[in-house]
Design a protein around this motif. Sequence first.
Motif: not given
Length: 339
Positions: A1-5, A11-15, A160-163, A176-179
Amino acid sequence: MTQDFPLPQHSRIVETDEDTLAMAAQAIRDGKLVAFPTETVYGLGADAASDRAVASIFDAKDRPQFNPLIVHFADAGQAALEVVFDDRARKLTQAFWPGSLTLVLPRRKDSSISLVASAGLDTLAVRVPDNIIARALIETSGRPIAAPSANRSGTLSPTAALHVELSLRDKVDIILDGGSCAVGIESTIVDLSGETPTLLRPGAIPMEDIAALLGPIALPGNGSAVKAPGMMSRHYAPSIPIRINITPENRQRGEAYLTFGPDAPKRAALNLSRKGDLKEAAGNLFAMLRALDMPGIRGIAVQPIPDVGLGRAINDRLERAALSLEKRALPKSIPDVNA
Ligand code: TXA
Ligand code: MG
């Protein structure tokens, strides 16, 4: 899931896809920390059998070592290797697993789960999450995963992953991003280690639904501090004061008003659910508190929320977030534990 900003640097976030899932599963086997989505909130996961890996969860969160963790499994069969199920437990897991119910059960003598995860107790909190990424991570790594909510101890739980990124930064190896989490409030915890089933934490599965299967459930009494350390303290807290059960006439200047239901004043900061739907409100709770926790807002006033079904879980989180600083200063013998 892509971030819109744009994400923070490094960042440690991955799709989440097959490759990143395999990488995250390897990280778990290597004793690293992986944040992953569940249907309730994001978890900060590590190999539940490794003392070292589990200890690093406590470090990353600044969590007191005596506050035990929930261990997550891919299915009930895997959980049955570590804890003893009785008829009550079987009934509940058949009805609610995979899902947002955590059971506290006696540990098996030959359990491979680290005692650090259960803070040395002879019980273990277990659950099978209803999220495909969570279960795929457990299956692919081949390990039960110990995971508290993926936030610094005492702060709002991440939905959310960003949190997770903003709360833990470089203390986590992979996110792991899962929305957005489908449910948005933590699991219900029921202790079945004694004769009477006891509700240790109201949560995503309403107590009424559990009582419909088991009969009456006890609420934790005064002696429960040791059994459910996380119950005692200020918790789920934004950085500004929260006042709860505030009717429209009692709002104060500079406070953002967080409302509930169709009759709420239109001039309010945010409405947890205009339809008056407690499920929707539970899903919005942490994200809305987070959105209102910003410079220029002196505090958050929350309209009364009906104390039934999921409303109990919402009110439990709000009450603990609202504990004042004085009340937070607990006696030395009862340290301020937050999950
Ligand atoms: O929805 C959830 O439950 C999320 C996701 C990630 O699964 N997890 C979560 O974990 O909320 P945490 O660590 O934030 O809260 C776990 C609670 C704590 O209050 C802890 O004291 C209690 O579970 N707990 C864990 N093991 C226990 C045990 N053996 N006996 C009594 N309470 C226990
Ligand atoms: Mg927590």
